[in-house]
Design a protein around this motif. Structure first.
Motif, PDB file in Angstrom:
ATOM      1  N   PHE A 145      21.890  41.681  51.469  1.00 21.35           N
ATOM      2  CA  PHE A 145      21.622  40.659  52.494  1.00 21.35           C
ATOM      3  C   PHE A 145      20.851  39.464  51.931  1.00 21.35           C
ATOM      4  CE2 PHE A 145      21.439  44.320  55.734  1.00 21.35           C
ATOM      5  CZ  PHE A 145      22.796  44.208  55.976  1.00 21.35           C
ATOM      6  N   GLY A 146      21.365  38.312  52.117  1.00 25.93           N
ATOM      7  CA  GLY A 146      20.662  37.089  51.716  1.00 25.93           C
ATOM      8  C   GLY A 146      20.787  36.760  50.245  1.00 25.93           C
ATOM      9  N   ALA A 147      21.305  37.703  49.458  1.00 30.65           N
ATOM     10  CA  ALA A 147      21.418  37.440  48.022  1.00 30.65           C
ATOM     11  C   ALA A 147      22.762  36.801  47.716  1.00 30.65           C
ATOM     12  CB  ALA A 147      21.263  38.737  47.242  1.00 30.65           C
ATOM     13  N   ALA A 148      22.775  36.002  46.670  1.00 29.79           N
ATOM     14  CA  ALA A 148      24.029  35.402  46.239  1.00 29.79           C
ATOM     15  C   ALA A 148      24.056  35.414  44.726  1.00 29.79           C
ATOM     16  CB  ALA A 148      24.139  33.982  46.772  1.00 29.79           C
ATOM     17  N   ALA A 149      25.176  35.862  44.173  1.00 34.12           N
ATOM     18  CA  ALA A 149      25.306  35.959  42.719  1.00 34.12           C
ATOM     19  C   ALA A 149      26.569  35.249  42.280  1.00 34.12           C
ATOM     20  CB  ALA A 149      25.339  37.418  42.304  1.00 34.12           C
ATOM     21  N   GLU A 150      26.607  34.931  41.001  1.00 40.02           N
ATOM     22  CA  GLU A 150      27.729  34.183  40.461  1.00 40.02           C
ATOM     23  C   GLU A 150      27.859  34.512  38.979  1.00 40.02           C
ATOM     24  OE1 GLU A 150      28.407  29.833  41.931  1.00 40.02           O
ATOM     25  OE2 GLU A 150      27.271  29.743  40.051  1.00 40.02           O
ATOM     26  N   ILE A 151      29.080  34.376  38.473  1.00 38.27           N
ATOM     27  CA  ILE A 151      29.293  34.567  37.030  1.00 38.27           C
ATOM     28  C   ILE A 151      29.610  33.196  36.436  1.00 38.27           C
ATOM     29  CG2 ILE A 151      30.557  35.870  35.269  1.00 38.27           C
ATOM     30  CD1 ILE A 151      29.494  37.791  37.271  1.00 38.27           C
ATOM     31  N   VAL A 152      28.817  32.796  35.460  1.00 39.59           N
ATOM     32  CA  VAL A 152      29.020  31.459  34.887  1.00 39.59           C
ATOM     33  C   VAL A 152      29.256  31.533  33.380  1.00 39.59           C
ATOM     34  CG1 VAL A 152      27.628  30.329  36.671  1.00 39.59           C
ATOM     35  CG2 VAL A 152      26.536  31.083  34.548  1.00 39.59           C
ATOM     36  N   VAL A 158      33.028  31.048  36.333  1.00 36.78           N
ATOM     37  CA  VAL A 158      34.277  31.449  35.691  1.00 36.78           C
ATOM     38  C   VAL A 158      35.204  32.053  36.744  1.00 36.78           C
ATOM     39  CG1 VAL A 158      33.090  31.891  33.495  1.00 36.78           C
ATOM     40  CG2 VAL A 158      33.517  33.789  35.071  1.00 36.78           C
ATOM     41  N   PRO A 159      36.504  32.039  36.501  1.00 35.52           N
ATOM     42  CA  PRO A 159      37.426  32.654  37.465  1.00 35.52           C
ATOM     43  C   PRO A 159      37.182  34.162  37.582  1.00 35.52           C
ATOM     44  CG  PRO A 159      38.618  31.394  35.778  1.00 35.52           C
ATOM     45  CD  PRO A 159      37.197  31.457  35.342  1.00 35.52           C
ATOM     46  N   ASP A 160      37.523  34.727  38.752  1.00 34.59           N
ATOM     47  CA  ASP A 160      37.384  36.170  38.955  1.00 34.59           C
ATOM     48  C   ASP A 160      38.111  36.919  37.848  1.00 34.59           C
ATOM     49  OD1 ASP A 160      35.828  35.897  41.159  1.00 34.59           O
ATOM     50  OD2 ASP A 160      37.469  36.127  42.603  1.00 34.59           O
ATOM     51  N   LEU A 205      25.613  36.626  34.429  1.00 36.58           N
ATOM     52  CA  LEU A 205      25.292  36.852  35.841  1.00 36.58           C
ATOM     53  C   LEU A 205      24.046  36.049  36.217  1.00 36.58           C
ATOM     54  CD1 LEU A 205      25.755  38.543  38.479  1.00 36.58           C
ATOM     55  CD2 LEU A 205      24.170  40.205  37.499  1.00 36.58           C
ATOM     56  N   VAL A 206      24.179  35.225  37.250  1.00 35.99           N
ATOM     57  CA  VAL A 206      23.020  34.471  37.743  1.00 35.99           C
ATOM     58  C   VAL A 206      22.854  34.719  39.241  1.00 35.99           C
ATOM     59  CG1 VAL A 206      23.151  32.616  36.017  1.00 35.99           C
ATOM     60  CG2 VAL A 206      24.429  32.395  38.159  1.00 35.99           C
ATOM     61  N   LEU A 207      21.619  34.548  39.714  1.00 34.73           N
ATOM     62  CA  LEU A 207      21.354  34.673  41.143  1.00 34.73           C
ATOM     63  C   LEU A 207      21.075  33.273  41.691  1.00 34.73           C
ATOM     64  CD1 LEU A 207      19.036  37.832  41.076  1.00 34.73           C
ATOM     65  CD2 LEU A 207      21.510  37.752  41.465  1.00 34.73           C
ATOM     66  N   ALA A 254      28.579  40.044  33.137  1.00 37.90           N
ATOM     67  CA  ALA A 254      29.262  40.753  34.221  1.00 37.90           C
ATOM     68  C   ALA A 254      30.584  40.077  34.539  1.00 37.90           C
ATOM     69  CB  ALA A 254      28.370  40.770  35.460  1.00 37.90           C
ATOM     70  N   LYS A 255      31.366  40.754  35.369  1.00 40.75           N
ATOM     71  CA  LYS A 255      32.610  40.177  35.885  1.00 40.75           C
ATOM     72  C   LYS A 255      32.607  40.341  37.388  1.00 40.75           C
ATOM     73  CE  LYS A 255      35.611  41.836  32.206  1.00 40.75           C
ATOM     74  NZ  LYS A 255      36.671  42.768  31.866  1.00 40.75           N
ATOM     75  N   ARG A 256      33.384  39.514  38.073  1.00 40.58           N
ATOM     76  CA  ARG A 256      33.610  39.739  39.494  1.00 40.58           C
ATOM     77  C   ARG A 256      35.100  39.922  39.688  1.00 40.58           C
ATOM     78  NH1 ARG A 256      31.373  35.267  43.274  1.00 40.58           N
ATOM     79  NH2 ARG A 256      33.097  34.156  42.350  1.00 40.58           N
ATOM     80  N   ASP A 257      35.486  40.916  40.489  1.00 35.03           N
ATOM     81  CA  ASP A 257      36.930  41.128  40.662  1.00 35.03           C
ATOM     82  C   ASP A 257      37.434  40.377  41.903  1.00 35.03           C
ATOM     83  OD1 ASP A 257      36.478  42.708  42.914  1.00 35.03           O
ATOM     84  OD2 ASP A 257      36.760  44.612  41.858  1.00 35.03           O
ATOM     85  N   LYS A 258      38.696  40.524  42.175  1.00 33.82           N
ATOM     86  CA  LYS A 258      39.310  39.726  43.246  1.00 33.82           C
ATOM     87  C   LYS A 258      38.765  40.078  44.637  1.00 33.82           C
ATOM     88  CE  LYS A 258      43.443  42.692  43.729  1.00 33.82           C
ATOM     89  NZ  LYS A 258      42.637  43.898  43.796  1.00 33.82           N
ATOM     90  N   ASP A 259      38.168  41.269  44.763  1.00 32.75           N
ATOM     91  CA  ASP A 259      37.577  41.650  46.048  1.00 32.75           C
ATOM     92  C   ASP A 259      36.121  41.216  46.158  1.00 32.75           C
ATOM     93  OD1 ASP A 259      39.910  42.981  46.852  1.00 32.75           O
ATOM     94  OD2 ASP A 259      39.339  44.720  45.633  1.00 32.75           O
ATOM     95  N   GLY A 260      35.656  40.492  45.147  1.00 30.32           N
ATOM     96  CA  GLY A 260      34.268  40.037  45.181  1.00 30.32           C
ATOM     97  C   GLY A 260      33.289  41.091  44.683  1.00 30.32           C
ATOM     98  N   TYR A 261      33.804  42.158  44.079  1.00 30.15           N
ATOM     99  CA  TYR A 261      32.932  43.215  43.549  1.00 30.15           C
ATOM    100  C   TYR A 261      32.432  42.820  42.167  1.00 30.15           C
ATOM    101  CZ  TYR A 261      33.952  46.759  47.086  1.00 30.15           C
ATOM    102  OH  TYR A 261      34.027  47.465  48.243  1.00 30.15           O
ATOM    103  N   PHE A 262      31.144  43.096  41.926  1.00 26.06           N
ATOM    104  CA  PHE A 262      30.546  42.771  40.635  1.00 26.06           C
ATOM    105  C   PHE A 262      30.567  43.986  39.713  1.00 26.06           C
ATOM    106  CE2 PHE A 262      29.127  39.353  43.245  1.00 26.06           C
ATOM    107  CZ  PHE A 262      28.985  38.272  42.386  1.00 26.06           C
TER     108      PHE A 262
END
Ligand code: WT7
Length: 648
Positions: A458-465, A472-474, A480-482, A518-526
């Motif tokens: 809840f309230g957290a947001a992460a991204e792969i750069v 970067v694309p899924d 991994l950054v927050l 890290a990677k993120r998949d197409k379902d948004g899973y890290f």
């Protein structure tokens, strides 16, 4: 509904759909709606969660970003975390509820109701006050997994002293460095602790560390193992003697703290140099961790929670000591090794105490898995309803074994990703009824994939750069950054504000750098891959290459050393080292043993290298920095990558 009656998790491909029956009545049935609300109104969301706890004075501002990255939470609020861990509960029926169930490795047992724990904490807090410990003073705690570690931490917090717990598996040099850096006046230890049928002689190690660090004026010693130890008559005091003094009254005022006042520092390994003291505070930390256990592990009054982590690491701080109490839960603490005297020790205790939620590390699962499933199968562990994993990526094979053999295919596994710095879970599955693909905006909400921590809390947001900070694309690997502040976030590095900014907020301004790839998949899973800095996670323990190297170099035979982490079946990652000897020394098996033991003596048994290779040179950049990346690639027979900066 009894957990045994619940149906099994459904497996489709590599996606696990927990059975809705297992999750009936969970605290957060509408996870998706709440996640959406928290993402829309971060401060409104956290204000609402903070209101679930008791405050002496309510905050004026939920989040003050004016000095960012020195974010401040619940500014103007007055509270002490202990007020919510103990004071609040002893006023209600919970005073008679078990707060802590403890078993020692030799099989001895102790239990504490909230009333009893509060009493012990009050007594010890009065002792600390009488010894002149005041708000803001640092206290080093170096204890085994015995109830006194919980009591000591809470007693410090109660009077506003800042505890600095050093893991009992660390040794002389690691302990010395942490005492020195924190300027602790007081240290709390025990004569020893039990591990694998042997005594870890904590007081002896502390004595040696104190020869190198004179700031400590007094040492309080808990009698645990009972062997003869050296007591300095001017400096050392027995815990049990102090607790009998009239000053050790069971009534004690809880110090009223500002929400942003320090609660503790905890040393952790960073990218370079010495371990750094991560600083956490009373208010935001309390709210953040409280919410995570409540939501993710759905903790209830009838639960018996077992977090197997040592209180000396952040998992122990947050999820063994503070958060079960914040939630008024009953938790279990075990002193010793998982397979002592036999590999059924854990399963036997789960059966004996009817543990309902088990939160442990992949390395422990892999270690116990090696002994075969007959060991858990001889015990009735059907009391379990939820499982957890933390500390390093869990390999799908271990996940499935944990799920099938321990969870009997009914218990969802919460694979929680977080760090010493984050204080609380940041990426975590949810114990919510999963939706089928296509039936919602987030198709797999609540469904589990072995090896993935799923999605931000809840309230957290992460991204792969990428290197430049561009998302970067899924499916592609990156850093991994927050993206947003969170209440339990570190408030800095004690005594080194610049390092905090440099280490976490400089590479990508405005984004928190985790140090993980890290990677993120197409379902948004890290999917966490591992550390990208010079941190090695050995059996889930966080160690720095620099510390291991400096321990090696402190031996007279060693001129230079390099440490890297390589994959290991049980430990996840193991320490491999390369050593250049000084002239006059030649490689031998004896010297190898001696060096391993030397690292063990200076840093602790967990830091002992798996392998020591004697070499004539190390790959270095022209500016003289060891290229560990090249060593790692060579050791694994992989391409060396860009070596343009390598010296000739
Ligand atoms: C590092 C933080 C989190 C408390 C214990 C460790 C790794 C942690 C997971 C997980 C994959 C994980 C990361 C992180 N890590 N949890 N569920 N899946 N990796 O705290 O000692 O500060 O270590 O542990 O690499 O950066 P820590």
């Amino acid at each position: 509904m009894s957990p045994t009656a619940a149906k099994k998790t459904k497996l489709e491909g590599e996606v696990f759909y927990p059975n809705p029956e297992t999750l009936t009545g969970t605290h957060v049935p509408d996870w998706e709606a709440q996640a959406a609300q928290a993402s829309k109104d971060l401060t409104g969301y956290w204000a609402r969660r903070a209101e679930e706890l008791e405050w002496v004075r309510k905050w004026d501002t939920v989040l003050d970003e004016s000095k960012k990255p020195f974010y401040q939470w619940f500014v103007g609020g007055k509270v002490n975390i202990v007020q919510n861990c103990l004071d609040r509960h002893v006023k209600t029926w919970r005073r008679n509820k078990l707060a802590l169930i403890w078993e020692g490795e030799p099989g001895d047992q102790r239990t504490f109701s909230y009333h009893a724990l509060n009493r012990e904490v009050n007594k010890f807090a009065n002792v600390l006050r009488a010894m002149g410990i005041k708000k803001g003073d640092r206290v080093t705690i170096y204890l085994p997994r015995i109830p006194e570690i919980v009591i000591a931490m809470l007693a410090c917090a109660k009077i506003g002293a800042v505890h600095s717990v050093v893991y009992g598996g660390f040794s002389v040099e690691s302990l010395h460095g942490r005492i020195l850096d924190s300027h602790s006046k007081l240290a709390i230890t025990a004569d020893g602790g039990w591990l694998n049928g042997k005594i870890v002689k904590l007081k002896d190690i502390l004595d040696e560390a104190l020869q190198r660090s004179p700031s400590v004026e007094h040492v309080i010693v808990v009698k645990r193992t009972g062997q003869e130890i050296c007591m300095d008559p001017e400096r050392d005091l027995w815990y049990h003697d102090l607790m009998m003094l009239p000053i050790a009254s069971p009534k004690c005022e809880t110090e009223v703290m500002d929400a942003e006042d320090p609660l503790y520092i905890l040393y952790t390994s960073g990218t370079t140099g010495k371990p750094k003291a991560i600083l956490h505070t009373h208010g935001g930390y309390m709210v953040g961790i409280y919410a995570t256990l409540h939501d993710v592990f759905d903790i209830r009054d009838e639960d018996r929670w077992w977090c197997t982590a040592d209180p000396g690491w952040v998992t122990g701080h947050s999820y063994m000591v503070y958060v079960p109490l914040l939630n008024g839960a009953t938790s279990f603490l075990y002193e010793g090794a998982p397979s002592y005297p036999y590999p059924n020790r854990w399963w036997q205790m789960i059966e004996k105490y009817d543990i309902t939620i088990l939160y442990t590390a992949p390395t422990a699962i892999r270690g116990l898995m090696r002994f075969g499933e007959a060991w858990p199968n001889r015990h009735d562990i059907s009391s379990l309803r939820l499982l957890g994993s933390v500390g390093e990526p869990i390999n799908p094979e271990a996940w499935k074994w944990y799920h099938r053999v321990i969870g009997k295919e009914r218990c969802p596994i919460m694979d929680t990703w977080w760090q010493t710095e984050t204080g609380m879970f940041m990426i975590t599955p949810t114990p919510s009824v999963p939706l089928k693909p296509g039936s919602g905006t987030r198709p797999y909400f609540g469904a589990l994939k072995p090896g993935s921590g799923t999605r931000p809390y809840f309230g957290a947001a992460a991204e792969i750069v990428d290197e430049a900070g561009k998302p970067v694309p899924d499916g592609e690997e990156g850093f991994l950054v927050l993206l947003k502040p969170w209440p339990a976030m570190l408030r800095g590095i004690y005594g080194d504000p610049d390092r905090y900014v440099k280490q976490y907020w400089s590479k990508y301004p405005g984004k928190y750098l985790t140090g993980d790839s890290a990677k993120r998949d197409k379902d948004g899973y890290f999917w966490i891959i591992g550390r990208v800095d010079d941190v090695i996670k050995v059996s889930g323990y966080r160690l720095g290459t620099a510390e291991i190297e400096s321990a090696l170099v402190s031996h007279p035979a060693v001129a230079e050393a390099a440490a890297i982490g390589l994959p290991h079946e049980v430990k996840g990652t193991a320490i491999h080292t390369f050593v250049i000897l000084r002239s006059g020394y030649s490689p031998s098996l004896e010297l190898m043993d001696e060096l391993r033991n030397h690292v063990g003596h200076e840093m602790g048994p967990i830091a002992k290298p798996e392998e020591i290779k004697f070499v004539d040179s190390l790959p270095k950049t022209r500016s003289g920095k060891i290229m560990r990346r090249v060593l790692k690639a060579r050791a694994q027979g992989l391409p060396e990558g860009d070596v343009s900066t390598l010296e000739d």
